[in-house]
Design an enzyme around this catalytic site. Structure first.
Site, PDB file in Angstrom:
ATOM      1  N   HIS A 120       7.547  -2.159   3.858  1.00  0.00           N
ATOM      2  CA  HIS A 120       7.499  -3.560   3.734  1.00  0.00           C
ATOM      3  C   HIS A 120       8.067  -4.100   2.514  1.00  0.00           C
ATOM      4  CE1 HIS A 120       4.092  -3.868   6.896  1.00  0.00           C
ATOM      5  NE2 HIS A 120       4.104  -2.602   6.587  1.00  0.00           N
ATOM      6  N   GLU A 134      -4.401   2.459  12.444  1.00  0.00           N
ATOM      7  CA  GLU A 134      -4.349   2.705  11.033  1.00  0.00           C
ATOM      8  C   GLU A 134      -5.910   2.574  10.437  1.00  0.00           C
ATOM      9  OE1 GLU A 134      -2.343  -0.379   8.692  1.00  0.00           O
ATOM     10  OE2 GLU A 134      -2.144   0.915   6.867  1.00  0.00           O
ATOM     11  N   ASP A 159       5.707   2.824   3.666  1.00  0.00           N
ATOM     12  CA  ASP A 159       4.846   1.876   3.933  1.00  0.00           C
ATOM     13  C   ASP A 159       4.888   0.690   2.842  1.00  0.00           C
ATOM     14  OD1 ASP A 159       2.971   0.408   5.440  1.00  0.00           O
ATOM     15  OD2 ASP A 159       1.468   1.536   5.061  1.00  0.00           O
TER      16      ASP A 159
END
Ligand code: ADE
Ligand code: ZN
Length: 338
Positions: free
Chosen positions: A13, A192, A270
């Protein structure tokens, strides 16, 4: 040591890649008191909900297209310095809208950063537009519509991130239909924070070629088999999972078990500084802590490139670059053994 291995990631991200030092500079630039989310050079949060709040606060420190160009270039230059040849960057037009910059300028800044990094290092990158689940189905549909009409050659995929416990996948399926019809690659955060059922929902209702995380599929052996049969790629982010307490430690992390069961997996960072990690560190953990061989790590990198949302000519170039290097190292090793 994994320094020498070529690397690729397909799950990072953009705001989550902000180095704390850059966040501090941005806060000073705009006279923002960031002490609630940034202390002693580290981000402050203690669980998944707080992490999302912290993430949004850091995102709000980037207010212009140039800010986003700087962030994107900074992230990609660090990756390139670690031998990374490809990255897919998850971006949220909602953040551009929320800070009053607008989605177009937000995206233009990120594209500028990609071009600048590519010129300096040769690193290739693409953009995945994401809807934020906790903003609700209408915003996620708007994000998909935005991605569909962007007609930006760097925007090649659609994702949904955010609070996985909000609603069910069915509430958001229409957004994925819009993105699919526009020819975008599909991936979705699932498995997740929520359990195996969320991965099953994603497979049933979105039919993505990839799933962000997906690691809690390990709770359901039949689902693991289904993933292996389908060839769905899991974008696994081990450091993130440990930081967010999805698993207690790397020994119990299922990356190796999923791979052994025939599921296609790859290694990703991530939101690296939020989780005290980097892609280079994730590769080191896979090798030194999880005991995964260089050959198997190469297989995962190759999987990331095979699953990348790129045109086939670009994929062929990336594969050729990857095979040339990993092949020559295999050759070097053979020569040493002889
Ligand atoms: N790990 C994560 N899960 C869900 N949404 C996110 N947004 C940024 N990082 C995320
Ligand atoms: Zn993510």
């Amino acid at each position: 040591m994994t320094r020498h291995l070529l690397k690729a990631e397909i799950h990072c991200h953009i705001e989550g890649a902000t180095p704390p030092a850059l966040a501090a500079t941005q806060a000073r630039k705009y006279g923002v008191d960031a002490s609630k989310v940034l202390r002693d050079g580290a981000y402050v949060w203690s669980d998944f909900s707080e992490f999302l709040v912290c993430y949004d606060a850091v995102a709000a420190l980037f207010k212009t297209a140039d800010d986003y160009a700087l962030l994107t270039e900074t992230y990609l230059l660090e990756l390139a310095a670690a031998n990374t040849i490809y990255s897919e960057i998850i971006v949220s037009p909602d953040h551009g809208d929320r800070i009053g910059l607008g989605a177009d300028a937000y995206l233009a800044g990120i594209c500028d950063g990609i071009h600048a990094a590519r010129e300096k290092t040769g690193i290739e990158a693409r953009i995945i537009v994401t809807g934020e689940r906790h903003f609700g189905p209408d915003r996620v549909i708007s994000a998909a519509e935005y991605a569909a009409r962007a007609k930006n050659p760097l925007v090649t995929g659609f994702n949904m991130a955010g609070e996985e416990r909000m609603g069910r996948v069915a509430d958001y399926a229409r957004a994925f239909d819009i993105a699919r019809d526009a020819g975008l690659g599909l991936t979705i955060h699932a498995g997740e924070v929520c359990g195996a059922f969320s991965v099953a929902d994603a497979l049933d209702l979105v039919k993505p070629s990839r799933i962000g995380h997906g690691v809690r599929a390990i709770e359901d052996p039949a689902l693991v088999e289904r993933l292996a049969e389908l060839g769905t790629v899991l974008e696994v982010c081990p450091g993130s999972n440990i930081a967010l307490k999805v698993f207690p430690d790397f020994d119990s992390h299922p990356l190796k078990r999923l791979k052994a069961a025939g599921v296609r997996v790859c290694i990703n960072s991530d939101d690296p500084p939020f989780f005290h990690t980097s892609l280079a560190r994730e590769y080191e953990i896979a090798s030194g802590v999880m005991g995964i061989s260089d050959g198997e790590i190469d297989e995962m990198t190759r999987t990331a490139i095979e699953a990348a949302f790129v045109d086939e000519a670009t994929r062929a170039k990336l594969i050729a670059r990857f095979d040339a290097q990993s092949g020559s190292e295999a050759g070097d090793e053979a020569a040493i053994r002889a």
